[in-house]
Motif scaffolding. Structure first.
Motif, PDB file in Angstrom:
ATOM      1  N   GLU A  33       0.784  -1.278  -0.012  1.00 46.75           N
ATOM      2  CA  GLU A  33      -0.134   0.056   0.086  1.00 46.75           C
ATOM      3  C   GLU A  33       0.945   1.223   0.214  1.00 46.75           C
ATOM      4  O   GLU A  33       0.334   2.439   0.010  1.00 46.75           O
ATOM      5  N   ALA A  34       2.268   1.233   0.243  1.00 48.72           N
ATOM      6  CA  ALA A  34       2.979   2.229   0.287  1.00 48.72           C
ATOM      7  C   ALA A  34       3.119   2.953  -1.106  1.00 48.72           C
ATOM      8  O   ALA A  34       4.436   3.011  -1.721  1.00 48.72           O
ATOM      9  N   GLU A  35       2.263   3.205  -1.776  1.00 51.90           N
ATOM     10  CA  GLU A  35       2.317   3.744  -3.309  1.00 51.90           C
ATOM     11  C   GLU A  35       2.981   5.072  -3.330  1.00 51.90           C
ATOM     12  O   GLU A  35       3.918   5.348  -4.231  1.00 51.90           O
ATOM     13  N   ALA A  36       2.782   6.017  -2.426  1.00 49.26           N
ATOM     14  CA  ALA A  36       3.464   7.547  -2.432  1.00 49.26           C
ATOM     15  C   ALA A  36       4.899   7.271  -2.413  1.00 49.26           C
ATOM     16  O   ALA A  36       5.705   7.742  -3.054  1.00 49.26           O
ATOM     17  N   GLU A  37       5.211   6.400  -1.363  1.00 48.16           N
ATOM     18  CA  GLU A  37       6.714   5.992  -0.994  1.00 48.16           C
ATOM     19  C   GLU A  37       7.443   5.636  -2.354  1.00 48.16           C
ATOM     20  O   GLU A  37       8.654   5.854  -2.546  1.00 48.16           O
ATOM     21  N   ARG A  38       6.692   4.670  -2.888  1.00 45.93           N
ATOM     22  CA  ARG A  38       7.242   4.097  -4.134  1.00 45.93           C
ATOM     23  C   ARG A  38       7.365   5.024  -5.147  1.00 45.93           C
ATOM     24  O   ARG A  38       8.764   5.182  -5.918  1.00 45.93           O
ATOM     25  N   GLU A  39       6.568   6.150  -5.353  1.00 45.85           N
ATOM     26  CA  GLU A  39       6.607   7.265  -6.264  1.00 45.85           C
ATOM     27  C   GLU A  39       7.986   7.944  -6.038  1.00 45.85           C
ATOM     28  O   GLU A  39       8.661   8.404  -6.868  1.00 45.85           O
ATOM     29  N   TRP A  40       8.102   8.348  -4.512  1.00 46.27           N
ATOM     30  CA  TRP A  40       9.269   9.163  -4.154  1.00 46.27           C
ATOM     31  C   TRP A  40      10.538   8.693  -4.636  1.00 46.27           C
ATOM     32  O   TRP A  40      11.547   9.046  -5.181  1.00 46.27           O
ATOM     33  N   LEU A  41      10.546   7.129  -4.295  1.00 48.47           N
ATOM     34  CA  LEU A  41      11.876   6.478  -4.731  1.00 48.47           C
ATOM     35  C   LEU A  41      12.208   6.477  -6.325  1.00 48.47           C
ATOM     36  O   LEU A  41      12.977   6.672  -6.745  1.00 48.47           O
ATOM     37  N   THR A  42      11.135   6.214  -7.266  1.00 43.88           N
ATOM     38  CA  THR A  42      10.960   6.573  -8.429  1.00 43.88           C
ATOM     39  C   THR A  42      11.694   7.972  -8.768  1.00 43.88           C
ATOM     40  O   THR A  42      12.680   8.136  -9.770  1.00 43.88           O
ATOM     41  N   LEU A  43      11.118   8.725  -8.150  1.00 41.74           N
ATOM     42  CA  LEU A  43      11.564  10.289  -8.292  1.00 41.74           C
ATOM     43  C   LEU A  43      13.104  10.459  -8.013  1.00 41.74           C
ATOM     44  O   LEU A  43      13.904  10.935  -8.860  1.00 41.74           O
TER      45      LEU A  43
END
Lengths: 392, 124
Positions: free
Chosen positions: A194-204
């Motif tokens: 469920e940690a979608e936002a965190e995954r997005e930050w890592l992609t950033l």
């Protein structure tokens, strides 16, 4: 300086002193012949009349400036000045003349046909025996070629020094980027679903590390100069191929017109250039031209033989640039684009790659008159490509 | 082939490589320079050695030559480099060609490293 001759020097040796005329001797005719045949431009201006009209110009002056003696005698020498003549230099010149002091100065002058040239000008006030200021003796040398060579050397040295610095910094950054580039995917795997936002930050983080790596590689492409020489290839086919690739990367509103061998298909000889590097050079030049024209217009790409070298030109009809921008255009991180719209590395990469081929890159541009980047690439040993003769 | 020795003088690079490979099930040992790397290679007999090329004192080329001495265990070698201030990455990796079994330019992504090491280990 011999005393007792027609003209004797006082207070100084050569320039920096003043001339005082003594009694004219029999040398006069010989001296006149010397002046008439001198490669130095010689002028005499009447200091006793307002506007200091020219009394004499020698043939060398006429040859350099394109004016005949009849056209200029009686006029003030300022007709040589033009739009880009430095007003400060003119002011210094006027001041020295008003104070009847000698002066040596280099300024941009213009020929009769409007062509500018750098004029190294020495002026001596000439006093008569009664101490009255009589004339100004001008001696001028066209130093345009020397100025161009000095400017090119200066630019090359600046670019080389910046390249070394940038290269050293780039290598340090490569190591620093390693965790940022490689670890985010590991962390992402360890995150709960469920940690979608965190995954997005890592992609950033990873995307930015990739961009930084790309900048670092551009800097390295600029600063490296010791690559192994590429296998020589026929130039027209090579450039045509690389241009086809580069053309696919520019905005659809920009068209490319091919001239010279790129239009005729003429074979000009072999060049030792790596195709991937040539692709990068042409891509950077086309993108730069496209941006200069606001994404709409025509870029002219030409290839012609030029002595022992080939001349590749990329010309746009964009707004052009002034001298201050032109002089720095190949420096890394120099950009006229707003922050965030360009790294300022494109043309420095071009400069570095072309230098690694043993070639040179130059730029011609004036505000309102577009920009033309010219690249000279030496023809590789083996001369014209014999192996493909008879094949069209 | 499961034991990997990582030699790099930059701790962040070494630890990054170790973290990625441990996740893949390799046993990883780390060395901070070429000399320590050669010592560990002799004592621990790794199947794969990943070595940086431009390091102070004993550089990566010397490490590979040391590993290739007759009588040694002859581990597979992956040479890595991001270049130095005087030598570019491609130039450095070019020098290792023919000596190392594979090369990788720094900075690389996790997948590139995993792929290169798996190929050396003969993993599918």
């Amino acid at each position: 300086m011999g005393r007792g001759a027609g003209a004797a020097a006082e207070a100084g040796d050569g320039f920096g002193g003043v001339l005082r005329l003594g009694a004219a001797a029999g040398l006069e005719r010989l001296l006149r012949a010397a002046i008439e045949t001198s490669p130095v431009n010689v002028t005499l201006a009447d200091a006793t009349k307002p506007g200091r009209p020219l009394l004499y110009v020698n043939p060398a002056f006429c040859e350099t400036t394109g004016y005949s003696a009849e056209e200029v005698l009686g006029r003030n020498c300022r007709f040589l000045q033009g739009p880009d003549t430095d007003p400060e230099a003119v002011e210094r010149l006027r001041g020295a003349l008003a104070r009847a002091e000698p002066i040596r100065i280099t300024l941009l002058n213009y020929r009769r046909d409007g062509k500018p040239f750098w004029n190294e000008l020495s002026i001596l006030p000439v006093f008569g025996t009664d101490g009255q200021l009589e004339a100004f003796l001008g001696q001028q040398v066209d130093v345009t070629q020397e100025r161009i060579a000095a400017e090119r050397d200066g630019q090359r040295q600046r670019v080389e020094a910046l390249g070394r610095l940038a290269g050293g910094v780039a290598h340090e950054i490569n190591n620093l980027l390693q965790p940022m580039l490689a670890l985010p995917s590991l962390v992402a795997d360890a995150l709960p679903a469920e940690a979608e936002a965190e995954r997005e930050w890592l992609t950033l983080i990873q995307d930015h590390a990739r961009q930084a790596r790309s900048i670092v590689r551009d800097v390295l492409a600029f600063s490296r100069g010791s690559e192994k020489p590429a296998k020589p290839r026929e130039a027209t086919a090579l450039v045509t191929q690389a241009l086809g690739f580069a053309q696919g990367l520019i905005p659809p509103g920009v068209s490319v017109r091919r001239t010279g061998a790129l239009a005729s298909g003429a074979r000009l000889g072999l060049v030792a250039v790596e195709e991937t590097q040539l692709r990068q050079v042409l891509t950077n030049l086309l993108l730069n031209a496209a941006q200069a024209m606001g994404g709409h217009g025509e870029v002219e790409v030409g290839l012609v033989g030029d002595g022992d070298a080939l001349r590749l030109t990329v010309a746009d009809n964009g707004p052009g640039m002034d001298e201050a921008v032109r002089a720095r255009i190949f420096e890394p991180f120099f950009t006229t684009k707003p922050p965030g719209e360009g790294t300022g590395l494109g043309l420095s990469v071009v400069h570095g790659l072309v230098a690694s081929w043993g070639g040179s890159a130059g730029v011609e541009s004036r505000p309102g008159q577009g920009t033309c980047i010219t690249i000279h690439v030496p023809v590789a040993a083996g001369g014209p490509d014999q192996s493909v003769q008879g094949v069209s | 082939m499961n034991r990997v020795l990582v030699i790099d003088d930059v701790a962040g690079v070494r630890r990054t490589i170790a973290a990625i490979l441990r996740r893949e099930g390799y046993e990883v040992i780390e060395a901070r320079d070429g000399r320590e790397g050669l010592d560990l290679a002799r004592g621990q007999a790794p199947g794969i050695v990943i070595t940086d090329l431009l390091m102070p004192q004993v550089d990566g080329i010397e490490v590979i030559e040391g590993l290739r001495r007759p009588g040694g265990a002859r581990p597979k070698v992956l040479a890595i480099s991001g270049g130095g201030s005087l030598v570019g990455a491609e130039e450095a990796l070019g020098m290792a060609e023919g000596l190392a079994d594979a090369t990788l330019r720094k900075p690389f992504e996790a997948e590139e490293l995993v792929g290169a090491v798996a190929a050396l280990a003969g993993r599918p």
